[in-house]
Scaffold this active site. Structure first.
Site, mmCIF file in Angstrom:
data_model
loop_
_atom_site.group_PDB
_atom_site.id
_atom_site.type_symbol
_atom_site.label_atom_id
_atom_site.label_comp_id
_atom_site.label_asym_id
_atom_site.label_seq_id
_atom_site.Cartn_x
_atom_site.Cartn_y
_atom_site.Cartn_z
ATOM 1 N N GLY A 30 36.298 -20.737 13.606
ATOM 2 C CA GLY A 30 36.579 -19.569 14.428
ATOM 3 C C GLY A 30 36.258 -19.888 15.875
ATOM 4 O O GLY A 30 35.587 -20.882 16.159
ATOM 5 N N GLN A 54 34.685 -18.805 24.810
ATOM 6 C CA GLN A 54 34.472 -20.246 24.592
ATOM 7 C C GLN A 54 35.538 -21.099 25.286
ATOM 8 O O GLN A 54 35.388 -22.312 25.380
ATOM 9 C CB GLN A 54 34.416 -20.556 23.093
ATOM 10 C CG GLN A 54 33.179 -19.957 22.434
ATOM 11 C CD GLN A 54 33.113 -20.293 20.948
ATOM 12 O OE1 GLN A 54 33.684 -19.597 20.135
ATOM 13 N NE2 GLN A 54 32.439 -21.377 20.614
ATOM 14 N N CYS A 58 28.663 -24.311 16.000
ATOM 15 C CA CYS A 58 29.403 -23.619 17.054
ATOM 16 C C CYS A 58 30.134 -24.659 17.893
ATOM 17 O O CYS A 58 29.539 -25.667 18.274
ATOM 18 C CB CYS A 58 28.417 -22.827 17.919
ATOM 19 S SG CYS A 58 29.203 -21.910 19.247
ATOM 20 N N LEU A 59 31.401 -24.396 18.200
ATOM 21 C CA LEU A 59 32.157 -25.351 19.015
ATOM 22 C C LEU A 59 31.532 -25.520 20.395
ATOM 23 O O LEU A 59 31.723 -26.543 21.034
ATOM 24 C CB LEU A 59 33.618 -24.890 19.158
ATOM 25 C CG LEU A 59 34.453 -24.889 17.878
ATOM 26 C CD1 LEU A 59 35.865 -24.378 18.165
ATOM 27 C CD2 LEU A 59 34.501 -26.278 17.254
ATOM 28 N N HIS A 77 29.322 -14.276 13.698
ATOM 29 C CA HIS A 77 29.051 -15.324 14.689
ATOM 30 C C HIS A 77 29.967 -15.143 15.910
ATOM 31 O O HIS A 77 29.506 -15.162 17.055
ATOM 32 C CB HIS A 77 29.263 -16.695 14.034
ATOM 33 C CG HIS A 77 29.113 -17.858 14.963
ATOM 34 N ND1 HIS A 77 28.089 -18.767 14.836
ATOM 35 C CD2 HIS A 77 29.843 -18.266 16.042
ATOM 36 C CE1 HIS A 77 28.202 -19.668 15.803
ATOM 37 N NE2 HIS A 77 29.256 -19.393 16.540
ATOM 38 N N GLU A 78 31.270 -14.938 15.654
ATOM 39 C CA GLU A 78 32.227 -14.813 16.768
ATOM 40 C C GLU A 78 32.034 -13.494 17.512
ATOM 41 O O GLU A 78 32.172 -13.443 18.732
ATOM 42 C CB GLU A 78 33.667 -14.927 16.271
ATOM 43 C CG GLU A 78 34.010 -16.218 15.524
ATOM 44 C CD GLU A 78 33.604 -17.493 16.234
ATOM 45 O OE1 GLU A 78 33.450 -17.479 17.468
ATOM 46 O OE2 GLU A 78 33.414 -18.515 15.542
ATOM 47 N N HIS A 129 29.462 -13.738 20.112
ATOM 48 C CA HIS A 129 29.925 -14.352 21.370
ATOM 49 C C HIS A 129 30.463 -13.295 22.336
ATOM 50 O O HIS A 129 30.299 -13.423 23.546
ATOM 51 C CB HIS A 129 31.048 -15.369 21.102
ATOM 52 C CG HIS A 129 30.572 -16.727 20.684
ATOM 53 N ND1 HIS A 129 29.733 -17.488 21.466
ATOM 54 C CD2 HIS A 129 30.835 -17.479 19.582
ATOM 55 C CE1 HIS A 129 29.500 -18.643 20.855
ATOM 56 N NE2 HIS A 129 30.150 -18.665 19.704
HETATM 57 ZN ZN ZN Z 1 30.172 -20.146 18.280
#
Ligand code: ZN
Length: 173
Positions: free
Chosen positions: A46, A51, A93-94, A135-136, A139
């Protein structure tokens, strides 16, 4: 198709509270496609708009996680309900490459959101989808998953992250 550069921790943009999307336009659709392309290029489950540097309340979830034929595009999500029982799952996480830490979250959530056509939708999520959505959605409120760790665990993780960053920089030179 365009793969956008990722905003990496500790970039302060990751602390921004993203703004609601007021109107779904061609720009919104292009951003959704960029998020999908970037998530896939980085093999993420995701990704949230911040991001790639866009402080807007949009996120996408990979199809295999969502259990849908295509990636889910979620706009202006709102958590309607969260279960009292929790699960602990390993998260990455990216924006924090190479770090995986167990995070405890509600096991089941219900989320209301808009899709790319501007229709109101609801998702009841459990398992990896529930973890990924939470999680997303964090953000969008400027919260990176490391903030969900105990202080000791966070400090240990950050030490590893810095060390690994220094090793990568040394390799690059
Ligand atoms: Zn993340």
């Amino acid at each position: 198709m365009s793969i956008r550069p990722l905003v990496l921790y500790p970039d302060p943009r990751l602390n921004l509270v993203s703004a609601p999307i007021e109107e779904i336009s061609e720009t919104t659709r292009r951003l959704a496609q960029d998020l999908i392309d970037t998530m896939r290029a980085e093999a993420g489950a995701g990704i949230a708009a911040i991001q790639v540097g866009e402080p807007l309340r949009m996120l996408v979830v990979e199809a295999s996680y969502a259990g849908t034929p295509d990636p889910l595009v979620i706009i202006n999500p709102e958590r309607l309900q969260a279960s009292e029982d929790t699960v602990e799952a390993s998260e990455g996480c990216l924006s924090v490459p190479g770090l995986y830490e167990p995070v405890e979250r509600p096991a089941e959530i219900r989320v209301k959101h808009l899709d790319l056509e501007g229709r109101t939708r609801e998702i009841q999520a459990t398992g990896p989808l529930a973890v990924c959505l939470q999680h997303e959605m964090d953000h969008l409120d400027g919260v990176v998953f490391l903030r969900r760790l105990s202080r000791l665990r966070r400090e240990m993780a950050l030490r590893r992250y810095r060390k690994q960053g220094a090793a990568l920089r040394a390799q690059a030179t």
